[in-house]
Design an enzyme around this catalytic site. Structure first.
Site, short mmCIF file in Angstrom:
data_model
loop_
_atom_site.label_atom_id
_atom_site.label_comp_id
_atom_site.label_asym_id
_atom_site.label_seq_id
_atom_site.Cartn_x
_atom_site.Cartn_y
_atom_site.Cartn_z
N TYR A 1 42.36 -25.19 13.15
CA TYR A 1 43.69 -24.52 12.92
C TYR A 1 43.52 -22.65 12.81
CZ TYR A 1 48.58 -23.51 11.82
OH TYR A 1 49.75 -22.95 11.75
N PHE B 1 62.04 -7.48 35.43
CA PHE B 1 61.55 -8.81 35.52
C PHE B 1 62.55 -9.58 34.55
CE2 PHE B 1 59.32 -12.77 34.88
CZ PHE B 1 59.26 -13.27 36.33
N THR B 2 62.85 -10.94 35.09
CA THR B 2 63.72 -11.74 34.41
C THR B 2 63.60 -11.97 32.99
OG1 THR B 2 62.50 -13.56 35.16
CG2 THR B 2 64.30 -13.08 36.78
N ASP C 1 53.07 -4.41 31.63
CA ASP C 1 53.18 -5.94 31.92
C ASP C 1 51.90 -6.16 32.91
OD1 ASP C 1 53.47 -8.24 33.15
OD2 ASP C 1 55.70 -8.39 33.13
N LYS D 1 48.93 -16.32 35.70
CA LYS D 1 48.47 -15.76 37.07
C LYS D 1 47.53 -15.32 37.26
CE LYS D 1 53.39 -15.39 35.89
NZ LYS D 1 54.03 -15.87 34.98
N ARG E 1 64.73 -15.07 45.13
CA ARG E 1 64.48 -13.73 44.25
C ARG E 1 65.75 -12.97 44.82
NH1 ARG E 1 60.87 -14.66 39.71
NH2 ARG E 1 62.78 -15.30 39.09
N PHE F 1 68.75 -18.93 37.28
CA PHE F 1 67.94 -19.36 38.34
C PHE F 1 67.31 -20.44 38.33
CE2 PHE F 1 63.77 -17.78 37.21
CZ PHE F 1 64.30 -17.00 36.32
O1 PLI Z 1 56.12 -17.40 32.81
P1 PLI Z 1 55.56 -16.64 31.30
O2 PLI Z 1 56.22 -16.62 30.17
O3 PLI Z 1 53.97 -16.76 31.24
O4 PLI Z 1 55.29 -15.04 31.73
C1 PLI Z 1 56.51 -14.31 32.23
C2 PLI Z 1 56.27 -12.96 33.09
C3 PLI Z 1 56.19 -11.89 32.80
N1 PLI Z 1 56.00 -10.76 33.48
C4 PLI Z 1 55.97 -11.18 34.99
C5 PLI Z 1 55.64 -9.72 36.00
C6 PLI Z 1 56.10 -12.39 35.35
O5 PLI Z 1 55.78 -12.67 36.61
C7 PLI Z 1 56.11 -13.47 34.46
C8 PLI Z 1 56.54 -14.58 34.85
N2 PLI Z 1 56.61 -14.99 36.17
C9 PLI Z 1 56.86 -16.35 36.77
C10 PLI Z 1 57.08 -17.41 35.94
C11 PLI Z 1 56.91 -16.02 38.16
O6 PLI Z 1 57.14 -17.26 38.81
O7 PLI Z 1 56.95 -15.24 38.74
#
Ligand code: PLI
Length: 461
Positions: A76, A128-129, A219, A262, A386, A452
């Site tokens: 933990y 970004f969303t 970011d 990513k 998008r 979305f």
């Molecule tokens: O999906 P998360 O919570 O791990 O990350 C959010 C996020 C933050 N910044 C940017 C630039 C992103 O692209 C992002 C998440 N993007 C997704 C889920 C996408 O499909 O692009």
């Protein structure tokens, strides 16, 4: 039409295990689309042939990452995998303090709560969303300060992720630097089509923000892809490694939020990393409220180990050349077929310009949402909207109406082959040939946040 595209590289890996996928019939896809309310987010993965919904959490891990999973220390507190990850983040990115989170938005939540006060302004290079939503939920207002070229899908400007320092200066003059807790700077700007920011722009931004006492928060979700474009396009960087460029980018910023799903080649994970002890102390306290103890932040030990190894792989020159090379391969095929796409081709996917593809469908009839559904109907390839649906509504309830109305063909890392890319381009070309017959849609269900993901649509008869 089908002349082969010249290429002098190949993927720097071979395949050890495969996941079987199946093709569906047009009738099965029609039914699946109806059940999903014509929203590709609501399709079942089992009904998808080639999945380009996102590059988030969909990459293939390496044998080394899988081996690392077996070294998970599931204590933990004080897991050895946390210390490994901390060491890698320091080595590769240079940030001093690390807070792991379950994914990127977990880090955005904590950072926004710490740095933003009600009435604050957060300038950034395109929204970004999830990032903007957390800024708004913390009481702030996002202001777009990206250069104008980023909103023009036809502009071939090589660094469309750049920040317009005049726009930033206007905001500072209007509101005062004390109202601006930080500049929200993304590398490989997602909503602009995976467009990079240049090192020169970052240096200029650093100089400007230092003068005004404003932080830069990075970011860094796709920082390695951005570094590749700097290496390829910016004077003075051709002989530098991706790792060197990534570290230099981070050095002009004060902290970062990361979705490791990513660039960092894992299926789950993220972090907040900062250089400022006071911010770190507050974040370390807050993470226990929202994510978990500060040495795991919502992740298993094995997830942190896979992330530590994935970060190392993500900055390999051969890896990134093949990754972005595959995206460029698909983009060039699309261009050959006459499909209108955002140019230059970005790092993580191809963004088809739905306004140009379906000029007869007005934006309030969701051309990009419609096109994503049509492509799925044609071949089982899943893409995502998008455009106006992703942009959502302002605090006063009005729709944001973004200039860019795009369908994103996001390429997972190390997952699909060149033949898959050919199938995707051919399907898009088929839909392009019958574009005039395509009609728009209306929204019949709209959730309050990040609509979305869950909105539902009906075809206009
Ligand atoms: O999906 P998360 O919570 O791990 O990350 C959010 C996020 C933050 N910044 C940017 C630039 C992103 O692209 C992002 C998440 N993007 C997704 C889920 C996408 O499909 O692009």
């Amino acid at each position: 039409m089908n002349k082969p595209i010249k290429r002098s590289w190949a993927e720097p890996y071979k395949i050890k295990m495969v996941e079987l996928i199946k093709m569906t019939s047009p009738a099965e896809r029609r039914k699946a689309l109806q059940e999903a309310g014509y929203n590709t987010f609501l399709l079942k993965s089992a009904d998808v042939y080639i999945d380009l919904l996102t590059d988030s959490g969909t990459s293939a891990m390496s044998d080394r990452q899988w081996a690392g999973m077996m070294l998970g220390d599931e204590a933990y507190a004080g897991s050895r995998n946390f210390y490994h990850l901390e060491e890698v983040v320091k080595d590769v990115y240079g940030y001093k303090y690390l807070i792991p989170t379950h994914q990127g938005r977990g880090a955005e939540n904590i950072l926004s709560k710490i740095l933003i006060k009600k009435g604050d302004i957060i300038p950034g290079n395109m929204y970004f969303t999830t990032t903007r939503l957390h800024q708004e939920l913390a009481g702030g207002k996002f202001e777009d300060v990206i250069i104008d070229e980023a909103h023009d899908s036809e502009s071939e400007y090589p660094f469309k992720g750049n920040i317009d320092l005049e726009k930033l200066d206007k905001l500072v003059k209007k509101h005062g630097a004390e109202k601006i807790p930080y500049v929200s700077m993304a590398t490989s700007v997602n909503m602009a089509g995976g467009q990079p920011i240049s090192m020169q722009n970052l240096k200029d931004l650093r100089k400007y923000t230092k003068k005004h006492g404003i932080r830069v928060i990075h970011d860094m979700t796709r920082v390695a892809e951005n570094a590749y474009f700097i290496q390829q396009r910016e004077k003075g960087y051709a002989d530098k490694t991706i790792k060197e460029i990534v570290k230099e980018i981070c050095s002009y910023t004060d902290g970062a939020t990361m979705s490791a799903k990513k660039d960092a080649l894992v299926n789950i994970g993220g972090f907040l990393a900062v250089n400022d002890w006071d911010v770190f102390e507050e974040a370390r306290n807050m993470v226990v409220v929202y994510e978990g103890l500060h040495t795991y932040g919502g992740l298993a030990g094995r997830d942190m180990e896979a992330m530590a190894i994935g970060i190392g792989e993500s900055v390999g020159d051969d890896h990134i050349k093949a990754r972005v090379g595959q995206v460029i391969y698909l983009g060039e095929k699309m261009i050959e077929y006459g499909v209108p796409i955002v140019k230059p081709i970005g790092g993580h996917g191809i963004f088809v310009d739905a306004k140009q593809f379906l000029p007869h469908i007005p934006q309030d009839m969701y051309p990009a949402q419609t096109l994503a559904a049509e492509i799925y109907q044609d071949s089982g390839v899943r893409t995502m909207e998008r455009g106006i649906v992703s942009a959502g509504r302002k605090a006063n309830g009005d729709n944001y109406c973004p200039k860019l109305e795009l369908v994103r063909f996001t390429i997972p890392r190390r997952v699909y082959t060149q033949a898959h890319m050919d199938v995707i381009a051919e399907s898009t070309a088929r839909v392009f040939e019958r574009r005039e017959k395509i009609k728009g849609m209306k929204m019949i269900y709209e959730p309050k946040y990040l609509r979305f993901f869950q909105a539902r649509f009906e075809k206009i008869k």
